[in-house]
Design a protein around this motif. Sequence first.
Motif, PDB file in Angstrom:
ATOM      1  N   VAL A   1      22.957  13.768  29.106  1.00 27.71           N
ATOM      2  CA  VAL A   1      23.520  13.221  30.341  1.00 27.71           C
ATOM      3  C   VAL A   1      24.473  14.200  31.018  1.00 27.71           C
ATOM      4  O   VAL A   1      24.834  14.009  32.188  1.00 27.71           O
ATOM      5  CB  VAL A   1      24.236  11.884  30.071  1.00 27.71           C
ATOM      6  N   ALA A   2      24.875  15.260  30.310  1.00 25.95           N
ATOM      7  CA  ALA A   2      25.714  16.280  30.933  1.00 25.95           C
ATOM      8  C   ALA A   2      24.894  17.273  31.750  1.00 25.95           C
ATOM      9  O   ALA A   2      25.456  18.098  32.478  1.00 25.95           O
ATOM     10  CB  ALA A   2      26.512  17.030  29.864  1.00 25.95           C
ATOM     11  N   ASP A   3      23.566  17.228  31.631  1.00 26.18           N
ATOM     12  CA  ASP A   3      22.673  18.153  32.334  1.00 26.18           C
ATOM     13  C   ASP A   3      21.938  17.370  33.418  1.00 26.18           C
ATOM     14  O   ASP A   3      21.231  16.410  33.121  1.00 26.18           O
ATOM     15  CB  ASP A   3      21.673  18.744  31.333  1.00 26.18           C
ATOM     16  N   PRO A   4      22.065  17.751  34.686  1.00 29.64           N
ATOM     17  CA  PRO A   4      21.380  17.000  35.742  1.00 29.64           C
ATOM     18  C   PRO A   4      19.864  17.126  35.685  1.00 29.64           C
ATOM     19  O   PRO A   4      19.153  16.262  36.210  1.00 29.64           O
ATOM     20  CB  PRO A   4      21.935  17.613  37.036  1.00 29.64           C
ATOM     21  N   GLU A   5      19.348  18.185  35.040  1.00 27.74           N
ATOM     22  CA  GLU A   5      17.896  18.353  34.937  1.00 27.74           C
ATOM     23  C   GLU A   5      17.333  17.484  33.816  1.00 27.74           C
ATOM     24  O   GLU A   5      17.779  17.571  32.671  1.00 27.74           O
ATOM     25  CB  GLU A   5      17.544  19.815  34.675  1.00 27.74           C
ATOM     26  N   GLU A   6      16.353  16.667  34.147  1.00 24.65           N
ATOM     27  CA  GLU A   6      15.677  15.828  33.160  1.00 24.65           C
ATOM     28  C   GLU A   6      14.394  16.522  32.727  1.00 24.65           C
ATOM     29  O   GLU A   6      13.489  16.751  33.537  1.00 24.65           O
ATOM     30  CB  GLU A   6      15.393  14.447  33.752  1.00 24.65           C
TER      31      GLU A   6
END
Length: 247
Positions: free
Chosen positions: A112-117
Amino acid sequence: MLQMNLCNSGRAGCYTGRSVARAAEVINAERPDLVTLNEICQDDVPALRRVFAEVHTGGKVVSAFQAAGDRPSGADTRCRNGKSYGIGLLTRLSAPDTRHTVHSGIHPTQDVADPEERAWLCVHVDSTLHACTTHLAATSRTVALAQCGHLLDGILPAIRRSTGYAPTVLAGDLNLRAGDPDVRACAPPGYLRVDDGALQHVLASTDITLRRTRTVLMDGATDHAALLTTLTIDGPYQSLTGVRAAG
């Protein structure tokens, strides 16, 4: 088969603007039957598909793309040029009438700290081969391992239930270091694994023989060397698939 991380979003520090052109050179030189692509833009796929088709003038060429998700917008992650950003795959089929299906999606576990899924992508070739790629989380080893498990223990068995069994190969930048003991958890029983000594790996079911692996320099066009693997499919599938030795 050839695995490449092209760092072509235009947003990362490793971007040079030269990686797609260098990838085309490598495809022309090495003539792989299967190419897996990470960190690309959607319009990179047709560009490299044209090169791939020129290398393989017989049979049929298949390409596929899956965008990574963007958590803040709920849409696709975008490259600097506005195109969707994600992963891709190119392969050739041994005959024009060979059937194939594309399966793709977003991993359910994300950092959840990374905007890229992070995404996954598979092409099933008419009961003869499952070819897959993914680009796992770079910010959390725990999340990367969960994503790997989701693909190998969940998605691939589900594809097999719907399409029938086929030898399976997965290649990608797994963001799991080759020497890390935890990387073994990404290759469950029934799979073989080779790597580039860093973060890129090839996993294959045991009815595929991984014969040779070597890196191909990208001349500074991206921050990852390409990973070239020679493989053969054993048993009754060998004469049905378009995959041959590529090294």
